[in-house]
Motif scaffolding. Structure first.
Motif, short mmCIF file in Angstrom:
data_model
loop_
_atom_site.label_atom_id
_atom_site.label_comp_id
_atom_site.label_asym_id
_atom_site.label_seq_id
_atom_site.Cartn_x
_atom_site.Cartn_y
_atom_site.Cartn_z
N LEU A 10 0.83 -1.20 0.00
CA LEU A 10 0.00 0.00 0.00
C LEU A 10 0.87 1.25 0.00
N GLY A 11 0.51 2.20 -0.84
CA GLY A 11 1.18 3.47 -0.87
C GLY A 11 0.29 4.55 -0.31
N PRO A 12 0.76 5.79 -0.29
CA PRO A 12 -0.03 6.90 0.25
C PRO A 12 -1.35 7.03 -0.52
N GLY A 13 -2.45 7.15 0.21
CA GLY A 13 -3.77 7.33 -0.40
C GLY A 13 -4.45 6.04 -0.79
N ARG A 38 -13.91 4.16 -2.46
CA ARG A 38 -13.83 5.00 -3.65
C ARG A 38 -12.68 5.99 -3.55
N ALA A 39 -12.41 6.45 -2.34
CA ALA A 39 -11.30 7.39 -2.15
C ALA A 39 -9.98 6.78 -2.58
N GLY A 40 -9.85 5.47 -2.41
CA GLY A 40 -8.61 4.82 -2.81
C GLY A 40 -8.38 4.82 -4.31
N LEU A 41 -9.45 5.07 -5.10
CA LEU A 41 -9.31 5.09 -6.55
C LEU A 41 -8.89 6.46 -7.09
N GLU A 42 -8.86 7.45 -6.21
CA GLU A 42 -8.55 8.80 -6.68
C GLU A 42 -7.14 8.90 -7.25
N ALA A 43 -6.28 7.97 -6.85
CA ALA A 43 -4.91 8.01 -7.34
C ALA A 43 -4.77 7.37 -8.72
N GLU A 496 -4.05 2.25 -14.38
CA GLU A 496 -2.74 2.62 -13.84
C GLU A 496 -2.87 3.90 -13.02
N LYS A 497 -1.89 4.10 -12.13
CA LYS A 497 -1.89 5.30 -11.31
C LYS A 497 -1.53 6.52 -12.13
N ARG A 498 -2.07 7.66 -11.68
CA ARG A 498 -1.72 8.91 -12.34
C ARG A 498 -0.22 9.19 -12.16
N LYS A 499 0.33 9.81 -13.17
CA LYS A 499 1.74 10.17 -13.08
C LYS A 499 1.92 11.45 -12.28
N ARG A 500 2.96 11.42 -11.49
CA ARG A 500 3.29 12.63 -10.72
C ARG A 500 3.88 13.69 -11.66
N SER A 505 5.16 7.90 -12.32
CA SER A 505 3.87 7.48 -11.80
C SER A 505 3.94 7.35 -10.29
N ARG A 506 2.74 7.45 -9.68
CA ARG A 506 2.69 7.36 -8.21
C ARG A 506 2.74 5.89 -7.82
#
Length: 507
Positions: A10-13, A38-43, A496-500, A505-506
């Motif tokens: 698990l990572g942040p968020g 659902r909050a966990g999908l925001e990343a 996939e996670k959003r890229k920083r 990527s995060r």
């Protein structure tokens, strides 16, 4: 992020799947759990289509419309006229007389007036057997109708059979519009004037095949329809639609007549008697049901021709319009390829399914052994479907049908809350994780039931899930929540996670 062994942690968020919990937890706890998941999908990158999966479509209510029956002797163009009025080739049409046999209904509209158009088989005098049953169905249509279209072949003129139909219409005391069909020019219009002799008023010359004269004819027709219906309106709690399907001569029409307690549709020993889907509102155990009798599916659609080809297409459309399909199987013989093809057609359409073994009064010990063996081999993928054994001819165990339909429909309608679903998947994945593929192990991030009727689940995952693992999830869904009698659809969306900022990527 990943640890030194390459496994996801698990990572942040990020939030883990919810732990299993008591199914009787309060609704407030379910709402909190869903919001957290659902909050966990925001990343992750989610598309508009992903968000649209959560939308529901309300169930449509069925309006009560006047009935307009189309009657006449055989081969005067009744079904062609029906197709012209509704604007599509819905009724089976062939040059051979007697193609239409049952009362078949279609929604119609003209100049803002909506109505139910009822096609009928040809009415004849001094007939027996199948033709007599067809004629009786036309008489029932006259009795049910609020207004009647009487179709006559203008190129032939009034016949003795037409005059008998006129006597029938006068006894019914219903408003009638006289349609002089097959008028393609001025000569035909002069021939149509002979139909004044029938005593039904002005004949309206039309060509149902080419559309000539349809405007004036339909204006006069809708003017006869009542603005207020005298018959009792059906409750807005729309009756559930049940399609009776199967190969020819398995007893679909016999079952409908038995459940209705009267001869609603034509029954004959000749296979393929029913050609059009027939809708009948039937009250069973104090509840209204819309039963749809369909044509028997003989073989693959591309191998059929003529009336059988169009009947197969209309049976497929009837399945699509139904909520649950009762697939009738002849229990006196082993299951055939045609039987399994019909069942697959129902599953592919996403309808609830009940398998009904008819003619059980003809099953002896030897036949039962052969039937059990064929069920084990041919229906291994349909063990979730309720099965009943009955006899439409004697009425034995037909009372079990409603219970089986209710079970299938309740599963078809079922919704599993997001909290319960993810708690179930969390426990499932902990006990049986997805196999590692190419050094990676896909992880289920979030799951939701996007729709019901049929139940459709969307799994958001970090990688592709094997088909075998999807089937495993479906099997465990059925074991945990039921879903007896309904297909389950599972789709996987790899995200996939959003890229920083900076391109990374995060992780």
């Amino acid at each position: 992020m990943t640890n030194s062994t390459g496994d996801d942690v698990l990572g942040p968020g990020e939030l883990p799947l919810a732990a299993p919990h008591d199914s009787d937890a309060p609704e407030e706890a379910e709402a909190v759990r869903e919001a957290a998941l659902r909050a966990g999908l925001e990343a992750y990158d989610l598309t508009d289509e992903d968000l649209a999966e959560l939308a529901d479509e309300p169930r449509k209510e069925q309006a009560i419309l006047p009935i307009l029956a189309v009657v006449g002797r055989p081969n005067v163009g009744k079904s062609t006229l029906v197709n012209r009025i509704i604007g599509q080739r819905a009724a089976v049409v062939e040059d051979t007389p007697g193609i239409t046999r049952d009362r078949v209904t279609y929604p119609g509209e003209w100049a803002g007036h909506e109505f139910i158009l009822m096609d009928t088989g040809g009415w004849e005098t001094k007939v027996a057997g199948l033709d007599l049953s067809v004629a009786r169905q036309a008489e029932v249509a006259i009795d049910m109708a609020d207004a009647i279209i009487f179709v006559v072949d203008a190129t032939v003129g009034p016949t003795a059979t037409d005059e008998q139909v006129v006597k029938l219409l006068r006894r019914a005391n219903k408003p009638v519009v006289l349609c002089a069909n097959k008028v393609d020019g001025p000569r035909g219009e002069s021939m149509a004037t002979e139909l004044w002799a029938l005593g039904l008023g002005e004949p309206y010359p039309v060509s149902a095949l080419h559309g000539r004269g349809m405007g004036d004819f339909l204006d006069a027709t809708v003017a006869l329809l009542p603005t207020e219906l005298a018959r009792e309106a059906v409750s807005l709690d729309t009756p559930r639609r049940v399609a009776l399907v199967g190969r020819p001569n398995v007893g679909k029409s016999s079952l409908l007549n038995h459940l209705a307690g009267e001869q609603r549709v034509v029954v004959h020993d000749v296979p393929g008697t029913t050609r059009d889907p027939v809708d009948e509102l039937v009250e069973i155990e104090g509840r209204p049901w819309m039963l749809v009798d369909t044509a028997g599916i003989r073989r693959r659609v591309h191998q059929t021709q003529g009336a059988d080809f169009y009947a197969s297409l209309r049976t497929a459309a009837a399945i699509e319009r139904a909520e649950v399909a009762v697939v009738l199987v002849d229990a006196s013989v082993p299951i055939t390829e045609q039987d399994t093809r019909v069942m697959s057609q129902v599953v592919d359409s996403g309808r609830a399914l009940v398998i009904a073994f008819n003619k059980w009064d003809l099953v002896d010990d030897e036949s039962r052994v052969l039937l059990d063996r064929s069920v084990e081999t041919e229906m291994v993928q349909l063990r979730w479907a309720p099965r009943i054994n009955f006899s439409a001819a004697t009425g034995w165990h037909t009372n079990r049908l409603v219970r089986a339909i209710d079970l299938a429909l309740s599963s078809w309608d079922m919704r599993v809350s997001t909290g319960r679903l993810n708690a179930f998947l969390g426990e499932l994945v902990a006990e049986h994780p997805h196999p590692v593929r190419s050094g990676k192990q896909p992880r289920i991030l979030f799951a939701t039931q996007a729709a019901n009727r049929p139940p459709r689940f969307v799994l958001f995952a970090s990688g592709f899930l094997d088909p075998g693992y999807r089937r495993f999830i479906e099997r465990r869904l059925r074991e945990t929540f039921g879903f007896e009698g309904t297909p389950i659809q599972i789709s996987v969306r790899v995200r996939e996670k959003r890229k920083r900022p900076g391109g990374k990527s995060r992780r």
